[in-house]
Design a protein around this motif. Structure first.
Motif, PDB file in Angstrom:
ATOM      1  N   ASP A   8      -9.915   7.178 -17.437  1.00  0.00           N
ATOM      2  CA  ASP A   8      -8.957   6.922 -16.341  1.00  0.00           C
ATOM      3  C   ASP A   8      -8.551   6.154 -15.648  1.00  0.00           C
ATOM      4  O   ASP A   8      -7.656   5.022 -15.511  1.00  0.00           O
ATOM      5  CB  ASP A   8      -9.179   8.194 -14.963  1.00  0.00           C
ATOM      6  CG  ASP A   8      -8.575   9.980 -16.025  1.00  0.00           C
ATOM      7  OD1 ASP A   8      -8.652   9.776 -16.808  1.00  0.00           O
ATOM      8  OD2 ASP A   8      -9.165  10.286 -15.106  1.00  0.00           O
ATOM      9  N   SER A   9      -9.948   5.181 -15.482  1.00  0.00           N
ATOM     10  CA  SER A   9      -9.961   4.290 -14.588  1.00  0.00           C
ATOM     11  C   SER A   9      -9.384   3.010 -15.584  1.00  0.00           C
ATOM     12  O   SER A   9      -8.429   2.368 -15.081  1.00  0.00           O
ATOM     13  CB  SER A   9     -10.896   3.926 -14.002  1.00  0.00           C
ATOM     14  OG  SER A   9     -11.650   4.194 -14.839  1.00  0.00           O
TER      15      SER A   9
ATOM     16  N   TYR B 206      -5.875   3.196 -15.904  1.00  0.00           N
ATOM     17  CA  TYR B 206      -4.914   2.483 -14.962  1.00  0.00           C
ATOM     18  C   TYR B 206      -5.159   1.058 -15.337  1.00  0.00           C
ATOM     19  O   TYR B 206      -3.736   0.418 -14.622  1.00  0.00           O
ATOM     20  CB  TYR B 206      -5.303   3.101 -13.988  1.00  0.00           C
ATOM     21  CG  TYR B 206      -5.346   2.539 -12.455  1.00  0.00           C
ATOM     22  CD1 TYR B 206      -3.570   3.179 -11.706  1.00  0.00           C
ATOM     23  CD2 TYR B 206      -5.318   0.831 -11.860  1.00  0.00           C
ATOM     24  CE1 TYR B 206      -3.067   3.004 -10.420  1.00  0.00           C
ATOM     25  CE2 TYR B 206      -4.712   1.126 -11.114  1.00  0.00           C
ATOM     26  CZ  TYR B 206      -4.099   1.463  -9.863  1.00  0.00           C
ATOM     27  OH  TYR B 206      -3.934   1.142  -9.007  1.00  0.00           O
TER      28      TYR B 206
ATOM     29  N   HIS C 152       0.750   5.586 -11.415  1.00  0.00           N
ATOM     30  CA  HIS C 152      -0.277   6.775 -11.889  1.00  0.00           C
ATOM     31  C   HIS C 152      -1.979   6.188 -10.617  1.00  0.00           C
ATOM     32  O   HIS C 152      -2.957   6.361 -11.155  1.00  0.00           O
ATOM     33  CB  HIS C 152      -1.290   5.575 -13.551  1.00  0.00           C
ATOM     34  CG  HIS C 152      -0.150   5.894 -14.190  1.00  0.00           C
ATOM     35  ND1 HIS C 152       0.372   6.736 -15.503  1.00  0.00           N
ATOM     36  CD2 HIS C 152       1.313   4.899 -15.140  1.00  0.00           C
ATOM     37  CE1 HIS C 152       1.637   6.271 -15.315  1.00  0.00           C
ATOM     38  NE2 HIS C 152       2.247   5.480 -15.564  1.00  0.00           N
TER      39      HIS C 152
ATOM     40  N   HIS D  58      -3.086   8.920  -8.851  1.00  0.00           N
ATOM     41  CA  HIS D  58      -4.378   9.700  -9.359  1.00  0.00           C
ATOM     42  C   HIS D  58      -5.419  10.000 -10.539  1.00  0.00           C
ATOM     43  O   HIS D  58      -6.279   9.590 -10.800  1.00  0.00           O
ATOM     44  CB  HIS D  58      -3.681  10.584 -10.011  1.00  0.00           C
ATOM     45  CG  HIS D  58      -3.050  10.434 -11.080  1.00  0.00           C
ATOM     46  ND1 HIS D  58      -1.906  10.207 -11.197  1.00  0.00           N
ATOM     47  CD2 HIS D  58      -3.080  11.178 -12.136  1.00  0.00           C
ATOM     48  CE1 HIS D  58      -1.822  10.231 -12.449  1.00  0.00           C
ATOM     49  NE2 HIS D  58      -2.290  11.377 -13.594  1.00  0.00           N
ATOM     50  N   GLU D  59      -5.211   8.578 -10.963  1.00  0.00           N
ATOM     51  CA  GLU D  59      -5.918   7.638 -12.050  1.00  0.00           C
ATOM     52  C   GLU D  59      -7.507   7.507 -11.978  1.00  0.00           C
ATOM     53  O   GLU D  59      -8.091   7.408 -12.497  1.00  0.00           O
ATOM     54  CB  GLU D  59      -5.705   7.015 -13.790  1.00  0.00           C
ATOM     55  CG  GLU D  59      -5.069   7.712 -14.116  1.00  0.00           C
ATOM     56  CD  GLU D  59      -4.045   6.844 -15.311  1.00  0.00           C
ATOM     57  OE1 GLU D  59      -3.511   7.267 -16.258  1.00  0.00           O
ATOM     58  OE2 GLU D  59      -3.743   5.157 -15.682  1.00  0.00           O
TER      59      GLU D  59
ATOM     60  N   SER E  38     -11.392  11.458 -10.030  1.00  0.00           N
ATOM     61  CA  SER E  38     -13.109  11.596 -10.558  1.00  0.00           C
ATOM     62  C   SER E  38     -13.486  11.912  -9.231  1.00  0.00           C
ATOM     63  O   SER E  38     -14.742  12.575  -9.590  1.00  0.00           O
ATOM     64  CB  SER E  38     -13.646  10.157 -11.376  1.00  0.00           C
ATOM     65  OG  SER E  38     -13.502   8.913 -10.083  1.00  0.00           O
TER      66      SER E  38
END
Length: 742
Positions: free
Chosen positions: A499-500, A503, A514, A516-517, A521
């Motif tokens: 995710d990170s 992003y 984005h 929420h990325e 977690s």
């Protein structure tokens, strides 16, 4: 009493035994070779020595010639002696050369049947001490005891440079109940090469490396090498206490992952590898100076193919000789211990390669791997999967884990590709896998194997750390076995990484969509004991380097990377960086080349290294960043909803009320002045990190004015808090503010 050869007696018929010896398929050699009673008063000594031109034996200083049987390589001596002592050696002529040596078939068995029972039961923790090749003193004679598990073989021989690789000289003894073959060969020396020559039930012959060998040849060689276990320095009570402290769930854990073959190379010496000793005196101090708490080595168990990076091992018990000797590796380990640096290695119990000298069809059958290709063959890597339902395979893997932890006193193991072990349908389509007995897709044997390894390893030494690379949402990876978990101490947080990085790779214009990325977690942050990994997997196979993933111009790429590293170090979870991340290379990792250390001549790259070093320093001295990683009490969002400005702010707490750190991560190219942010506690906050600092190749926007970099809270509500501070927030930067006083 002297031995006498009786030529007048009729020759006995040994044609069946001779045929078996000549064809290298004698299943019970000790029943025939050696000294045997043939009548009430007569014994017969039988030796089989291919290539010998004459054989005699010295008995009490007197030479007695053995008679050749029917012009074969079988030699006989009739004697009235019930016992031949170990001082009675064979004198063997091979043309013009002569040898004097012991008859190996005089020696009794050394293996303990109870030990073999535990091996067959799947619970023999230290199987490596019993199987394989071991230097021992047996019946007063020094030599090597060989033992190998090959239950479906028709015959097994030890071959090596000590017997000219002839499979007809050292046939092994079978223990039928366990399937283990064994023999003692006197007067062998370290560094001699050997293999097992195995005849299967169809008469096919294959020469296999020893699964329990402590040393192996480098490719293209495939032999095992005789290597005694080296007694390393005993860990002191102080070192043991330090290890227990650094591996604890509430400790700061910052791991530097290394591929030993490409951290540095000697370019002026034909691009050669550094040796274990050179690495011990160069790599280990460097990792300590950078402030990392742990060093993690990509697999070092012997492997044939450089391009596998060690993830396709053939010699699980053999530290690769690419970098030096067994003793050199021991020196490397001891150097880590001396400098209080935790040492982990990658452990690969999920699969093994198809190299013909390896484990595949070891005794002519699918012994180590599952016979059904739907369970025993890995479609992703073209490798074979262990049969975890077989108890002896469990003993093998359990013993291997114990070996690295007990013999070298490593801090722990990072277990590779756990997900591929847990799921029967891993990387398979419908119809390509077999359900378990309950109709499910869980690999019950693999689950039990992992649970037993973790339970026993932690049971023997609670100060270690067992780490799972598990990429799915399997529940309870770090729960105890008694609580229906897999029993690991830590798990890689692959979700956070995906995710990170996703992003960070986006243009700042689109990051707001984005948001929420970077926040998602925290929804599962306490479900496991996590390590945040930026590993080698993220900088290979066309993925590019971390720097190349960052958007923007050159300065913005470096700023993004500094801010990202600082966000990672502030996020709950232990840390792992792959080697070279601190250099910010522009190209992805190449295992055939050294890291480009010349990059540090550039201020931009040196700034990344300074950032990582500073992050390690702050992290390891700030309890708020590590003590409460696995509990909600250690984290509080300040503002997780500011998507428009791509700004994240949160607080980290330690166990003591005085431990408080405020973190602000801003990921757009704008600069915000007089920005008000709520804080959990009134008082004075000190800026301890600003990734936009000029010393780190930043633009130099100051978070607060003044040399002391202090800011006082005011009684103005913000973000749901009664107290707030007003600061400047640099572009593409992460800022840490430590609460220092009320």
């Amino acid at each position: 009493m002297n031995s006498v050869v009786s030529a007048s007696k009729p020759i006995r018929d040994y044609s069946i035994q001779l045929h078996a010896l000549q064809n290298g398929c004698f299943s019970d050699p000790f029943s025939f070779l050696g000294l045997h009673l043939v009548s009430d008063q007569e014994y017969e000594l039988r030796v089989y020595l291919p290539g010998a031109t004459s054989v005699s034996i010295l008995i009490e200083g007197q030479e007695h010639v053995l008679k050749r049987y029917l012009n074969s390589d079988l030699y006989l001596l009739a004697t009235t002696r019930a016992i031949l002592s170990h001082q009675d050696k064979l004198c063997i002529s091979y043309g013009k050369s002569k040898q004097v040596k012991h008859d190996v078939y005089r020696f009794g068995c050394q293996l303990d049947e109870q030990i073999l029972y535990l091996f067959n039961e799947g619970t023999l923790e230290h199987a490596y001490q019993h199987l394989g090749a071991h230097f021992v003193t047996h019946e007063g004679i020094k030599g090597v005891r060989f033992a190998v598990w090959a239950p479906n073989a028709q015959s097994v021989s030890v071959i090596g440079d000590f017997n000219c690789w002839q499979r007809c000289e050292h046939f092994m003894r079978l223990h039928p109940a366990s399937g283990v073959w064994e023999i003692f060969i006197p007067e062998l020396k370290a560094d001699q090469c050997y293999k097992y020559s195995i005849v299967d039930n169809y008469g096919n012959v294959q020469d296999k490396a020893d699964p329990f060998a402590f040393k192996m040849q480098q490719a293209p060689g495939t032999a095992s090498i005789l290597q005694p276990l080296v007694k390393r320095k005993t860990i002191t009570q102080k070192q043991q206490a330090a290890r227990a402290k650094r591996n604890h769930i509430s400790a700061p854990v910052s791991i530097y992952e290394v591929h030993l073959g490409s951290w540095k190379r000697r370019s002026h010496e034909h691009n050669r590898y550094l040796t274990y000793r050179e690495l011990a005196d160069d790599l280990v101090p460097y990792v300590c100076d950078m402030g990392f708490t742990h060093l993690q080595l990509m697999p070092i168990s012997e492997y044939p193919f450089d391009g596998s990076w060690g993830y396709q091992p053939v010699g699980l018990f053999a530290p690769t000789s690419r970098f030096g000797s067994f003793e050199d590796f021991v020196y490397f380990v001891e150097r880590c211990h001396d400098l209080n640096l935790g040492l982990l290695i990658d452990w690969v119990p999920g699969h093994f390669p198809s190299d013909p000298h390896g484990l595949h069809k070891f005794d002519g059958t699918h012994l180590f791997e599952h016979a059904d290709a739907r369970q025993g063959f890995h479609p992703d890597w073209n490798t074979y999967i262990y049969n975890y339902d077989r108890p002896e395979v469990k003993s093998f893997l359990l013993a291997n884990a114990m070996y690295w932890l007990d013999e070298f006193k490593l801090d722990g193991l990072r277990v590779d590709a756990v997900a591929s072990m847990l799921y029967l349908d891993y990387s398979r389509k419908d119809g390509e896998w077999v359900a378990n007995k309950y109709g499910g897709r869980e690999n019950l044997g693999a689950i039990d194997c992992l649970q037993q390894v973790n339970k026993r390893c932690y049971g023997n030494d609670p100060s270690i750390m067992m780490v799972a690379e598990e990429s799915t949402a399997w529940p309870g990876v770090t729960n105890s076995v008694d609580n229906n978990g897999l029993g690991f101490g830590f798990k890689w947080n692959m979700g956070w990484m995906n995710d990170s990085l996703g992003y960070m790779s986006r243009d700042p214009i689109y990051r707001q969509h984005h948001h929420h990325e970077m926040t998602f977690s925290m929804a599962y942050a306490y479900s496991e004991n996590y390590i945040l990994p930026l590993s080698h997997d993220e900088v290979v196979h066309g993925k590019g380097s971390l720097l190349s993933k960052m958007p923007g111009d050159d300065w913005q790429q470096f700023a993004n990377l500094r801010a990202y590293f600082a966000f990672m170090y502030a996020h709950p979870g232990k840390k792992l960086l792959f080697m070279g991340s601190e250099l910010a290379p522009r190209s992805e990792w190449d295992h055939n080349q050294s890291l480009d250390w010349g990059l540090l001549a550039h201020e931009s790259h040196a700034g990344i290294q300074k950032t990582v070093k500073k992050l390690n320093e702050i992290y390891t001295t700030t309890p708020a960043l590590y003590e409460c990683d696995n509990t909600p009490a250690g984290f509080q969002w300040i503002d997780c909803n500011n998507a428009e400005q791509s700004l994240f702010s949160f607080a980290r707490f330690g166990k003591k009320s005085s431990e408080l750190l405020v973190v602000i991560c801003h990921l757009t190219p704008q600069v915000f002045h007089q920005y008000r942010i709520g804080v959990p506690r009134a008082g004075v906050y000190e800026v301890v990190l600003n990734t936009d600092d000029k010393a780190l190749f930043g633009s130099g926007v100051e978070v607060v004015g003044g040399k002391q970099k202090l800011v006082q809270t005011v009684n103005k509500p913000a973000h749901g808090f009664t107290q707030s501070i007003e600061i400047s927030i640099p572009a593409l930067a992460t800022v840490y503010l430590r609460w220092i006083t009320g």
